[in-house]
Design an enzyme around this catalytic site. Structure first.
Site, mmCIF file in Angstrom:
data_model
loop_
_atom_site.group_PDB
_atom_site.id
_atom_site.type_symbol
_atom_site.label_atom_id
_atom_site.label_comp_id
_atom_site.label_asym_id
_atom_site.label_seq_id
_atom_site.Cartn_x
_atom_site.Cartn_y
_atom_site.Cartn_z
ATOM 1 C CE LYS A 1 -0.608 1.519 3.448
ATOM 2 N NZ LYS A 1 -0.375 2.912 4.211
ATOM 3 N N GLY B 1 2.557 -3.486 4.925
ATOM 4 C CA GLY B 1 2.587 -5.020 5.029
ATOM 5 C C GLY B 1 1.650 -5.928 5.760
ATOM 6 C CG ASP C 1 -2.729 1.758 7.085
ATOM 7 O OD1 ASP C 1 -3.447 2.840 6.883
ATOM 8 O OD2 ASP C 1 -1.427 1.747 7.064
#
Length: 293
Positions: A13, A107, A142
């Protein structure tokens, strides 16, 4: 227990921009960020098992937990609890860890999001079930955007996702210095006022309009992150020496930085040039690919 194995890419991302717009009473910071994903990342596989089990392989396997504290395991347990998955219907999860951990490229969050999607397949859960984003957010700010897995505008603490026009083809190089840049330390080092939200995103854009938009968009955490991890400034300087690099920024709270290029081929050539540069430390992780919309 036998049955099909499902495998999925957990892409990096990338915060193409990041404005810090405020702070809630509970301490969470509010943000406004344009987020995209790469065509490379970790890989996660799941297959049927009586229990939830987890193992890690790959070049970065040794720097992430392989026990119940890993977000992949937490995601599996949270999903099983929310949808009342019966005892004896577990999952064997295997993560190939290809991305550096805690690098500002989501990650662990991408791994957890991939676990949620794969387990929906394995446990026959509707992947569009309205409860799924809430499960994702309960695991980390996230994870909802990683669960979405498409370029979008992210605001709030990460839970508000707005669509954007499809991104044009762009090559990307990620560089991580192999040095720690803890998010709490970065926010602690941040000084100054909060930023306003970004200007309106165009209804459509090509490569030049995207790059022009991003040229006016900062990462508000860069200066603070450089005080925690000075190597970030070195990486951004290295990108500035590459004539084919159209834009360079830090992603998230660091320490990974990215450079954007016109094509995936020019990104790969730039990554090769960086890797061969005798001034570039051996500890740098360098990976090229392209953004996906």
């Amino acid at each position: 227990m036998t049955g099909p194995t499902f495998t999925m890419l957990a892409p990096a991302k990338v915060n193409l921009s990041l404005r810090i717009t405020g702070r809630r009473a509970d301490g969470y910071h509010l943000l406004d960020s344009l987020v995209a994903f790469t065509d490379f990342g970790d890989r996660l596989s799941v297959s049927p098992s009586n229990d939830i089990t987890f193992s890690i392989t790959g070049p970065f396997a040794g720097i992430v937990p392989a026990d119940a504290s890993n977000l992949v395991v937490k995601a599996a347990e949270a999903l099983a609890d929310r949808f009342d998955i019966p005892a004896g219907l577990g999952a064997s999860l295997t993560l190939s860890k290809e991305l550096p951990a805690a690098g500002g490229i989501g990650g662990g969050s991408a791994d957890a999001a991939s676990a949620l999607r794969l387990l929906c397949d394995l446990w026959d859960i509707d992947p569009d079930h309205p409860a799924l984003p809430g499960v994702a957010l309960s695991l980390g700010a996230d994870i909802p955007v990683c669960l979405r897995g498409r370029a979008c505008r992210m605001s709030g603490i990460g839970e508000t996702l707005s669509p954007i026009p499809p991104l044009p083809s762009l090559g990307i190089v990620l560089v991580n210095p192999g040095a720690p840049c803890p998010t709490p330390a970065v926010f602690k080092a941040r000084v100054g006022s909060f930023s306003p939200a970004a200007s309106s995103i165009p209804d459509a854009w090509d490569r030049e309009t995207v790059l022009a938009f991003l040229a006016d968009e900062p990462n508000d955490l860069t200066d603070a992150a450089v005080t925690v991890c000075p190597e970030i400034k070195t990486i951004l300087t290295a990108f500035s020496t590459l004539p084919s690099c159209r834009l360079a920024r830090m992603s998230g709270s660091g320490a990974t930085c990215f450079g954007l290029f016109d094509t995936a081929d020019s990104a790969q050539a730039a990554a090769t040039a960086l890797a061969r540069d005798p001034a570039v430390p051996d500890a740098w992780w360098i990976k090229a690919g392209q953004l996906v919309s």
